[in-house]
Design a protein around this motif. Structure first.
Motif, PDB file in Angstrom:
ATOM      1  N   VAL A   1     -28.708  49.263  15.568  1.00 56.54           N
ATOM      2  CA  VAL A   1     -28.517  48.877  16.970  1.00 56.54           C
ATOM      3  C   VAL A   1     -27.040  49.082  17.314  1.00 56.54           C
ATOM      4  CG1 VAL A   1     -28.809  47.052  18.671  1.00 56.54           C
ATOM      5  CG2 VAL A   1     -30.349  47.170  16.696  1.00 56.54           C
ATOM      6  N   GLY A   2     -26.740  50.185  17.974  1.00 51.93           N
ATOM      7  CA  GLY A   2     -25.354  50.505  18.314  1.00 51.93           C
ATOM      8  C   GLY A   2     -24.924  49.789  19.579  1.00 51.93           C
ATOM      9  N   MET A   3     -23.614  49.861  19.863  1.00 55.91           N
ATOM     10  CA  MET A   3     -23.138  49.123  21.032  1.00 55.91           C
ATOM     11  C   MET A   3     -22.013  49.863  21.737  1.00 55.91           C
ATOM     12  SD  MET A   3     -22.316  45.117  21.328  1.00 55.91           S
ATOM     13  CE  MET A   3     -22.150  44.341  22.911  1.00 55.91           C
TER      14      MET A   3
ATOM     15  N   PHE B   1     -19.114  49.018  24.787  1.00 50.13           N
ATOM     16  CA  PHE B   1     -18.532  47.788  25.312  1.00 50.13           C
ATOM     17  C   PHE B   1     -18.075  47.934  26.762  1.00 50.13           C
ATOM     18  CE2 PHE B   1     -18.373  47.713  20.789  1.00 50.13           C
ATOM     19  CZ  PHE B   1     -18.651  46.406  20.448  1.00 50.13           C
TER      20      PHE B   1
ATOM     21  N   PHE C   1     -16.928  46.823  14.075  1.00 48.38           N
ATOM     22  CA  PHE C   1     -18.152  46.119  13.666  1.00 48.38           C
ATOM     23  C   PHE C   1     -19.365  46.748  14.342  1.00 48.38           C
ATOM     24  CE2 PHE C   1     -15.260  42.353  12.974  1.00 48.38           C
ATOM     25  CZ  PHE C   1     -15.389  42.380  11.593  1.00 48.38           C
ATOM     26  N   GLY C   2     -19.171  47.201  15.586  1.00 49.70           N
ATOM     27  CA  GLY C   2     -20.269  47.749  16.374  1.00 49.70           C
ATOM     28  C   GLY C   2     -20.903  48.992  15.767  1.00 49.70           C
ATOM     29  N   VAL C   3     -20.128  49.765  14.987  1.00 51.37           N
ATOM     30  CA  VAL C   3     -20.723  50.944  14.355  1.00 51.37           C
ATOM     31  C   VAL C   3     -21.133  50.644  12.920  1.00 51.37           C
ATOM     32  CG1 VAL C   3     -19.638  52.685  15.796  1.00 51.37           C
ATOM     33  CG2 VAL C   3     -18.446  51.868  13.762  1.00 51.37           C
ATOM     34  N   GLY C   4     -21.174  49.350  12.575  1.00 57.74           N
ATOM     35  CA  GLY C   4     -21.709  48.982  11.277  1.00 57.74           C
ATOM     36  C   GLY C   4     -20.690  48.893  10.160  1.00 57.74           C
ATOM     37  N   ALA C   5     -19.421  48.626  10.517  1.00 55.68           N
ATOM     38  CA  ALA C   5     -18.416  48.462   9.483  1.00 55.68           C
ATOM     39  C   ALA C   5     -18.448  47.032   8.959  1.00 55.68           C
ATOM     40  CB  ALA C   5     -17.027  48.774  10.040  1.00 55.68           C
TER      41      ALA C   5
ATOM     42  N   ARG D   1     -26.370  46.498  12.670  1.00 57.05           N
ATOM     43  CA  ARG D   1     -25.543  47.247  13.626  1.00 57.05           C
ATOM     44  C   ARG D   1     -25.626  48.755  13.399  1.00 57.05           C
ATOM     45  NH1 ARG D   1     -21.211  43.096  12.168  1.00 57.05           N
ATOM     46  NH2 ARG D   1     -22.072  41.260  13.192  1.00 57.05           N
ATOM     47  N   ARG D   2     -26.127  49.156  12.243  1.00 58.30           N
ATOM     48  CA  ARG D   2     -26.329  50.595  12.051  1.00 58.30           C
ATOM     49  C   ARG D   2     -27.600  51.059  12.738  1.00 58.30           C
ATOM     50  NH1 ARG D   2     -23.933  50.967   5.879  1.00 58.30           N
ATOM     51  NH2 ARG D   2     -21.834  50.481   6.559  1.00 58.30           N
TER      52      ARG D   2
ATOM     53  N   ARG E   1     -19.665  57.858  19.747  1.00 56.59           N
ATOM     54  CA  ARG E   1     -19.408  57.129  18.511  1.00 56.59           C
ATOM     55  C   ARG E   1     -20.600  56.259  18.142  1.00 56.59           C
ATOM     56  NH1 ARG E   1     -14.446  53.216  19.029  1.00 56.59           N
ATOM     57  NH2 ARG E   1     -15.939  52.021  20.234  1.00 56.59           N
TER      58      ARG E   1
ATOM     59  N   GLY F   1     -18.164  55.782  11.902  1.00 57.08           N
ATOM     60  CA  GLY F   1     -19.452  55.134  11.613  1.00 57.08           C
ATOM     61  C   GLY F   1     -20.241  55.858  10.540  1.00 57.08           C
TER      62      GLY F   1
ATOM     63  N   ARG G   1     -25.586  40.453  22.872  1.00 58.70           N
ATOM     64  CA  ARG G   1     -24.914  40.437  21.586  1.00 58.70           C
ATOM     65  C   ARG G   1     -25.749  39.817  20.472  1.00 58.70           C
ATOM     66  NH1 ARG G   1     -19.002  40.555  21.710  1.00 58.70           N
ATOM     67  NH2 ARG G   1     -18.490  42.014  23.383  1.00 58.70           N
TER      68      ARG G   1
ATOM     69  N   GLU H   1     -14.255  44.693  17.384  1.00 54.88           N
ATOM     70  CA  GLU H   1     -15.647  44.786  17.831  1.00 54.88           C
ATOM     71  C   GLU H   1     -16.137  46.223  17.762  1.00 54.88           C
ATOM     72  OE1 GLU H   1     -15.927  43.008  21.681  1.00 54.88           O
ATOM     73  OE2 GLU H   1     -16.212  41.011  20.830  1.00 54.88           O
ATOM     74  N   ALA H   2     -15.264  47.159  18.142  1.00 57.95           N
ATOM     75  CA  ALA H   2     -15.655  48.572  18.095  1.00 57.95           C
ATOM     76  C   ALA H   2     -16.056  48.947  16.676  1.00 57.95           C
ATOM     77  CB  ALA H   2     -14.503  49.444  18.571  1.00 57.95           C
TER      78      ALA H   2
ATOM     79  N   ALA I   1     -11.029  43.836  20.829  1.00 55.74           N
ATOM     80  CA  ALA I   1     -11.930  44.938  21.185  1.00 55.74           C
ATOM     81  C   ALA I   1     -11.975  45.984  20.076  1.00 55.74           C
ATOM     82  CB  ALA I   1     -11.481  45.576  22.491  1.00 55.74           C
ATOM     83  N   LEU I   2     -10.865  46.159  19.374  1.00 58.19           N
ATOM     84  CA  LEU I   2     -10.811  47.141  18.293  1.00 58.19           C
ATOM     85  C   LEU I   2     -11.694  46.703  17.129  1.00 58.19           C
ATOM     86  CD1 LEU I   2      -9.360  49.763  17.520  1.00 58.19           C
ATOM     87  CD2 LEU I   2      -7.650  48.359  16.385  1.00 58.19           C
TER      88      LEU I   2
ATOM     89  N   MET J   1     -23.786  40.553  17.032  1.00 59.40           N
ATOM     90  CA  MET J   1     -22.357  40.522  17.296  1.00 59.40           C
ATOM     91  C   MET J   1     -21.881  39.078  17.439  1.00 59.40           C
ATOM     92  SD  MET J   1     -20.694  43.248  17.239  1.00 59.40           S
ATOM     93  CE  MET J   1     -19.213  44.082  17.723  1.00 59.40           C
TER      94      MET J   1
ATOM     95  N   ASN K   1     -27.538  42.877  18.208  1.00 58.78           N
ATOM     96  CA  ASN K   1     -26.902  43.495  17.037  1.00 58.78           C
ATOM     97  C   ASN K   1     -26.095  42.466  16.254  1.00 58.78           C
ATOM     98  OD1 ASN K   1     -24.757  43.189  18.774  1.00 58.78           O
ATOM     99  ND2 ASN K   1     -23.860  45.199  18.363  1.00 58.78           N
TER     100      ASN K   1
ATOM    101  N   ASN L   1     -13.245  51.220  24.277  1.00 61.09           N
ATOM    102  CA  ASN L   1     -12.384  50.784  23.177  1.00 61.09           C
ATOM    103  C   ASN L   1     -12.383  51.790  22.030  1.00 61.09           C
ATOM    104  OD1 ASN L   1     -14.987  50.324  22.396  1.00 61.09           O
ATOM    105  ND2 ASN L   1     -14.664  48.255  21.651  1.00 61.09           N
TER     106      ASN L   1
ATOM    107  N   THR M   1     -24.013  57.323  14.518  1.00 61.69           N
ATOM    108  CA  THR M   1     -24.586  56.645  13.352  1.00 61.69           C
ATOM    109  C   THR M   1     -26.114  56.689  13.393  1.00 61.69           C
ATOM    110  OG1 THR M   1     -24.499  54.549  14.529  1.00 61.69           O
ATOM    111  CG2 THR M   1     -22.658  55.050  13.089  1.00 61.69           C
TER     112      THR M   1
END
Lengths: 294, 314
Positions: A123-125, A127, B195-199, A120-121, A194, A144, A84, B192-193, B189-190, A89, A87, A131, A198
């Motif tokens: 480095v994608g993730m 989980f 934020f994970g795509v850059g929001a 994060r754009r 998903r 995204g 984490r 994180e999902a 988790a929602l 996180m 990116n 989710n 991006t």
């Protein structure tokens, strides 16, 4: 794919070729091997704190392009924390703090002026538990790109993302249906679609198969091997067989338990996966992979 | 008791006997009866109240039908309707919605999504919880001091604005708490999902957190507003007319009704009528209560419809 300045990449290469590293963790930077791919992410002397508590210490870890790097180790060894960091996180946790550097094509992700949202754009993730957003499949993939200001052809982007995630054939007729109606394995592949929609450079996967059945796991693993042609992948896994099956290099983390029960993770050994699993250079690693603890 | 390790001879007869349930457990039956009694008696009390109110109110509706609702207040119990009470209550509720909903929801979003977990933020949350428990009459005093007197230049003294602001202040803490709980129920988790795509934080809240939390936020808000709708105590202090209702104009324009005219509210009218000695007012009181109950039912129905609509959309 995102384009990167050759000069930056050279700089990274330069560093990995010349900088010898402290002997403590067994990190094979392998400048000797002419086959090595360029380093995309270079972790240098990284420490992660939660408040005063040191969660991970002294990590040096070069991540190479178009490879799958696996982070393994017992519970609490800091491998997810480490993941984490790539990116940012961990920024979402109030008292988390990072010391040291992670160079992304030569630029420190924790340097001044670096925006975690932009990181994060690149480095994608994916989980641990699938989710998907409680929205349609279409919206899941497009969210995204949409917030990143995507102006192109949405339909072809969706088709390409879902095809790359090996999900297109299963969902092409129900893009407007809720993502929650998919099976667990399909949901996880949607999360992969998903993440790649991006157009990232690196994809992080935090135990992506831990909630899936063996068949769905196999599909994700096959997918990862396919994806590494275009992306750099870092995966955290509890499953050593999985690490052995899919990864090119493996980093083994272990945990030191302090006097007050505080647990600090550290990188023990980093090497080519076959090397690490067949002839590890540390007994700690050997004990772990042979199942003597953990 | 020692655990036997000897091999057991399991005949079907032995197995059948060992699988059979225990004899009737009297404790279980007793508990079940007690719980049922608790349920029935609480429902019974409500039913008795309701039947009594309907029976007492019957003569009013029998004599005047629904014109009771549309007739202005009057000192003569045989002539009096409840129009200004309803108008006042609706106007007050409008102000509560406009003021308390955005402030309460906004404060809750800040506390849950933006504020760092610190001593200060925890102190703040603890205080909000305390404020939600403060008796409403105390808010009435606050309303009198602040909105009726200190801010008379803005509110024109004893107007719907002053009363509405008082009720809004009363429900804001409850609004914050219900919204906070709704936001907390949204899985991490929602976020994180997203934020994970850059929001960004706001994109995450707007596109993912709020839509998921909305049914609970709306239900909680409407129920909170329903509480404000039924409050009499704070309004007794914060400027509603408690006697001489006929001062309240029935024909004033909407703007005047809110900004300059003296006002009253349904619960206040009911309170006043209930204190009158003439027997005619008893029926009037019950009729007023019935109108209040029906309006509250409508508000609650709106809450359910809103929740269902949002739940179906997501």
């Amino acid at each position: 794919m995102t384009t990167h300045q050759p000069a930056q990449i050279e700089e990274v290469l330069d560093h990995s070729a010349t900088a010898p590293h402290a002997a403590a963790p067994e990190v094979h930077r392998s400048a000797d091997d002419g086959q090595d791919r360029p380093v995309v992410l270079d972790v240098r002397n990284l420490h992660v704190y939660y408040g005063d508590f040191l969660a991970v210490k002294e990590v040096d870890l070069p991540i190479r392009r178009n490879e799958i790097t696996a982070l393994i180790g017992p519970s609490g060894c800091g491998k997810s924390t480490m993941l984490r960091c790539f990116n940012r996180m961990n920024d979402l946790i109030d008292n988390a703090r990072v010391e040291g550097e992670i160079l992304y094509h030569g630029v420190n992700l924790y340097g001044d002026g670096v925006d975690a949202v932009q990181v994060r754009r690149h480095v994608g993730m994916v989980f641990q538990k699938p989710n998907p957003f409680p929205k349609t499949i279409y919206e899941n993939v497009m969210f995204g790109p949409k917030i990143a200001g995507f102006k192109g052809d949405a339909d072809s982007l969706i088709e390409e993302s879902l095809t790359r995630a090996a999900l297109w054939d299963e969902v092409k007729d129900k893009l407007q249906e809720s993502a929650l109606a998919l099976s667990g394995g399909q949901q996880q592949r949607l999360c992969i679609a998903r993440a790649i929609a991006t157009n990232p450079d690196v994809v992080l996967m935090d135990e992506p198969c831990s909630s899936l059945d063996p068949i769905a796991t196999l599909r994700i693993e096959e997918l990862m091997l396919e994806l590494k042609k275009d992306y750099t992948i870092i995966i955290v896994t509890h499953n050593m067989q999985q690490a052995a099956r899919v990864s090119d290099r493996t980093a083994f983390f272990n945990v030191d338990v302090g006097a007050q029960g505080d647990r600090t993770g550290r990188l023990v050994e980093f090497d080519h996966t076959d090397q690490l699993f067949t002839s590890p250079s540390k007994t700690e690693t050997e004990d772990y992979i042979t199942g003597r603890f953990g | 008791m020692a655990i036997t390790t000897e091999p057991r001879e399991l005949t079907p007869e032995l197995v059948r006997r060992s699988l059979q349930g225990r004899r009737l457990s009297w404790v279980d039956v007793l508990i079940q009866i007690l719980l049922l009694v608790a349920l029935v008696s609480s429902l019974l009390i409500l039913a008795v109240l309701l039947i009594d109110v309907i029976r007492t109110a019957w003569p009013v509706f029998a004599a005047r039908g629904l014109s009771f609702i549309t007739t202005p207040l009057s000192p003569d119990p045989t002539q009096s309707g409840i129009l200004q009470g309803i108008m006042g209550s609706l106007a007050l509720t409008g102000i509560v919605i406009v003021v308390a909903f955005p402030l309460g929801v906004g404060a809750a979003i800040y506390l849950e999504e933006y504020a760092k977990d610190s001593v200060l933020s925890r102190l703040l949350v603890a205080n909000i919880r305390n404020l939600a428990g403060v008796p409403s009459i105390v808010y009435g005093l606050l309303g009198l001091a602040v909105f009726v007197q200190a801010m008379a230049g803005v509110t024109n003294g004893r107007t719907v604005i002053a009363g509405g602001l008082t009720l809004a202040v009363l429900v804001i803490p409850i609004m914050i708490i219900t919204t906070q709980e709704a936001l907390r129920a949204v899985p991490q988790a929602l976020r994180e999902a997203s934020f994970g795509v850059g929001a960004t934080k706001w994109e995450t809240i707007r596109h993912h957190v709020l839509p998921v939390a909305m049914p609970a936020v709306l239900t909680g808000s409407v129920l909170t507003i329903a509480r404000a709708f039924g409050e009499a105590a704070p309004l007794l202090l914060a400027g509603a007319l408690v006697t001489n209702f006929f001062q309240v104009s029935a024909g004033a324009s909407f703007v005047d009704l809110i900004t300059v005219e003296p006002y009253t509210a349904l619960p206040v009218v009911i309170f006043n009528w209930s204190r009158q000695p003439q027997p005619d007012f008893q029926a009037l009181t019950a009729a007023g209560i019935l109108v209040l109950l029906v309006l509250l039912l409508i508000i609650n129905a709106v809450a359910i419809i809103l929740r269902d609509r949002y739940a179906r959309r997501s």
